[in-house]
Enzyme design. Structure first.
Site, PDB file in Angstrom:
ATOM      1  N   THR A  98      64.709  57.330 -13.000  1.00 15.76           N
ATOM      2  CA  THR A  98      64.957  55.743 -13.135  1.00 15.76           C
ATOM      3  C   THR A  98      65.684  55.361 -11.792  1.00 15.76           C
ATOM      4  O   THR A  98      66.021  56.539 -10.816  1.00 15.76           O
ATOM      5  CB  THR A  98      66.387  55.173 -14.113  1.00 15.76           C
ATOM      6  OG1 THR A  98      66.960  54.522 -13.893  1.00 15.76           O
ATOM      7  CG2 THR A  98      67.331  56.285 -14.311  1.00 15.76           C
ATOM      8  N   ASP A  99      65.768  54.378 -11.097  1.00 16.64           N
ATOM      9  CA  ASP A  99      66.246  54.120  -9.605  1.00 16.64           C
ATOM     10  C   ASP A  99      68.106  54.389 -10.509  1.00 16.64           C
ATOM     11  O   ASP A  99      68.486  54.398  -8.532  1.00 16.64           O
ATOM     12  CB  ASP A  99      66.014  53.014  -8.875  1.00 16.64           C
ATOM     13  CG  ASP A  99      66.662  51.875 -10.229  1.00 16.64           C
ATOM     14  OD1 ASP A  99      66.845  52.239 -11.243  1.00 16.64           O
ATOM     15  OD2 ASP A  99      66.343  50.322  -9.933  1.00 16.64           O
ATOM     16  N   GLU A 100      68.249  54.360 -11.475  1.00 16.89           N
ATOM     17  CA  GLU A 100      70.154  54.461 -11.400  1.00 16.89           C
ATOM     18  C   GLU A 100      70.896  55.957 -10.994  1.00 16.89           C
ATOM     19  O   GLU A 100      71.712  55.778 -10.880  1.00 16.89           O
ATOM     20  CB  GLU A 100      70.483  54.321 -12.846  1.00 16.89           C
ATOM     21  CG  GLU A 100      69.725  52.576 -13.450  1.00 16.89           C
ATOM     22  CD  GLU A 100      70.476  52.787 -15.031  1.00 16.89           C
ATOM     23  OE1 GLU A 100      71.741  52.804 -15.073  1.00 16.89           O
ATOM     24  OE2 GLU A 100      70.370  51.404 -15.409  1.00 16.89           O
ATOM     25  N   TYR A 117      74.514  58.275 -18.508  1.00  9.09           N
ATOM     26  CA  TYR A 117      72.782  57.847 -19.299  1.00  9.09           C
ATOM     27  C   TYR A 117      72.133  58.098 -17.607  1.00  9.09           C
ATOM     28  O   TYR A 117      71.399  59.153 -17.241  1.00  9.09           O
ATOM     29  CB  TYR A 117      72.257  56.665 -19.453  1.00  9.09           C
ATOM     30  CG  TYR A 117      70.945  55.893 -19.267  1.00  9.09           C
ATOM     31  CD1 TYR A 117      70.156  56.788 -19.095  1.00  9.09           C
ATOM     32  CD2 TYR A 117      70.805  55.329 -17.483  1.00  9.09           C
ATOM     33  CE1 TYR A 117      68.899  56.216 -19.068  1.00  9.09           C
ATOM     34  CE2 TYR A 117      69.152  55.556 -17.478  1.00  9.09           C
ATOM     35  CZ  TYR A 117      68.521  55.480 -17.852  1.00  9.09           C
ATOM     36  OH  TYR A 117      67.257  55.524 -18.021  1.00  9.09           O
ATOM     37  N   LYS A 119      69.862  61.915 -16.051  1.00  8.22           N
ATOM     38  CA  LYS A 119      68.822  61.431 -15.983  1.00  8.22           C
ATOM     39  C   LYS A 119      68.445  61.746 -14.568  1.00  8.22           C
ATOM     40  O   LYS A 119      67.423  62.696 -14.017  1.00  8.22           O
ATOM     41  CB  LYS A 119      68.548  59.965 -15.061  1.00  8.22           C
ATOM     42  CG  LYS A 119      68.259  58.775 -17.022  1.00  8.22           C
ATOM     43  CD  LYS A 119      67.220  59.697 -17.682  1.00  8.22           C
ATOM     44  CE  LYS A 119      65.326  59.157 -17.191  1.00  8.22           C
ATOM     45  NZ  LYS A 119      63.993  59.557 -18.025  1.00  8.22           N
TER      46      LYS A 119
END
Ligand code: NAD
Ligand code: DAU
Length: 361
Positions: free
Chosen positions: A140-142, A166, A170
């Site tokens: 993810t970009d997060e 989260y 990741k």
């Protein structure tokens, strides 16, 4: 064959359906290759997501927790896939704030368990099979944290700065994947994608939640002032990006995937309301009258934006849906899928809604 972990979730099931469904005008399946879905069916996993390909003999399913490395290794040895695509995760930021333990377990320990199984399997493969094997990690970009209003978009060289449990879980999984390439030579590929939307998304995420609340006459909850920005990508475009990276990605590389569609949350919600106003008008006035500003998410990232020029330039991938076309398809899908909606919004879903929003579902 290929393995797909998390193939009963939102993006994984869209990927599997696309993989096995004939493209328009073709009689043979798009890629004509069996898929084994490995999924333990958490609240977010649903076999109904695979209903349209249920009778396809090329679809195999194993209800299996990815944290059980020995069980995954046994499946690898039995089926000898040429690739393992890793989608399985706990994926909802708000849930990670209320209960991070599952995120550490699945996203970190689970990825570690898969990597260990893949490392053993890869080490046992003979020549050509060994050369062909790929471990593709969907991320993810997060992991890159939050941008200011005029900061450049996240690129593959942006430093990691995850802000939610989260995102941190990741990021840890991405680092493990990278280390298994660097240390053991495992042939890995990593993709970091922006916010997805489309059919089959569990209605805890903004777009399906707002669509279904609107239709049920409920408040449309917007965190804070609604000015947080996300970069939206139609799920089918994410799936085509993953296929492109699987086919032509350079080993050990990461590829950012995004839609070049930055929007403030309030604008997203107003677009959904306008789409519903056109497709299923209320008795009086617009669905936007149901918009309600609620308490902000703790640590809410202000802005995400993806620079996807690397995958465009090196691999020739580009998204085909605009937000206007993608959101219309999505809203139409939810309008036409009442049986699916009824199934996923029963029981535990109601408990989540009352915990998170303090209201009955
Ligand atoms: P999802 O929550 O809809 O689905 C996750 C799937 O993983 C479910 O089917 C669940 O049953 C399965 N799963 C969870 N824990 C498991 C375990 N221990 N063992 C086996 N299966 C397990 O998630 P999604 O939105 O489809 O996201 C898929 C992947 O894409 C995730 O890795 C996520 O981080 C990443 N991603 C998502 C988005 C997005 O906008 N949704 C964007 C970028 C990246
Ligand atoms: O950026 C990629 C990520 O996108 C993925 O890695 C995650 O798995 C996925 O869940 C998504 O994370 P977000 O937190 O951005 O998605 P979500 O749909 O939960 O929220 C989108 C934006 O809308 C965010 O700014 C929070 C806001 N929001 C969300 C909900 C559920 C609201 O304002 N109200 C809501 O009720």
């Amino acid at each position: 064959m290929i393995f797909v972990t998390g193939g009963a979730g939102f993006i994984g099931s869209n990927f599997v359906v696309d993989w096995l469904t004939p493209a328009a005008g073709q009689s043979a399946p798009l890629r004509n290759e069996p898929v084994l879905v490995i999924d333990c069916l958490t609240y977010a996993g649903n076999l109904a997501n695979l209903a349209v390909v249920r009778d396809n003999p090329k679809l195999l399913f194993e209800r299996q927790d990815i944290c059980d490395s020995a069980a995954v290794l046994a499946l690898l040895r039995k089926h000898r896939p040429r690739a393992l695509l890793h989608f399985a995760a706990e994926s909802h930021v708000d849930r990670s704030i209320l209960g991070p333990a599952e995120f550490v377990r699945t996203n970190i320990n689970g990825t570690f368990a898969l990597l260990e199984a893949a490392r053993t399997y890869y080490g046992e493969l003979p020549g050509a099979e060994r050369d062909a094997f790929r471990f593709l990690h969907v991320s993810t970009d997060e992991v890159y944290g939050s941008l200011g209003p005029v900061d450049p978009a996240f690129s593959e060289t942006t430093a990691y700065a995850p802000n939610s449990p989260y995102a941190a879980s990741k990021a840890a999984s991405d680092h493990l994947v990278r280390a298994y390439h660097h240390t053991y030579g495992l042939p890995v590929l990593t993709t970091n994608c922006s916010n997805n939307y489309g059919p089959l998304q569990f209605p805890e995420k903004l777009i399906p939640l707002v669509t279904l609340n609107a239709l049920q006459g409920k408040p449309l909850p917007i965190y804070g002032d609604g000015s947080n920005v996300r970069d939206w990508l139609y799920v089918g475009d994410h799936c085509s990006g993953i296929r492109t990276v699987l086919q032509n990605g350079r080993l050990g590389e990461t590829y950012n995937i995004g839609g070049r569609t930055e929007m403030q949350n309030l604008a997203v919600v107003k677009t959904i309301c306008a789409t519903l106003d056109a497709l299923r008008p209320r008795n009086s006035g617009s669905y936007s009258q149901q918009i309600t500003f609620v308490k902000d998410r703790p640590g809410h990232d202000r802005r995400y934006a993806i620079d996807c020029s690397k995958i465009e330039r090196e691999l020739g991938w580009t998204p085909v849906e605009t937000f206007a076309s993608g959101i219309r398809k999505t809203v139409e899908w939810y309008l036409n899928s009442s049986a699916w909606v009824e199934q996923v919004t029963s029981g535990k879903y109601r408990d989540w809604v009352s915990l998170q929003y303090g209201t009955a579902a």
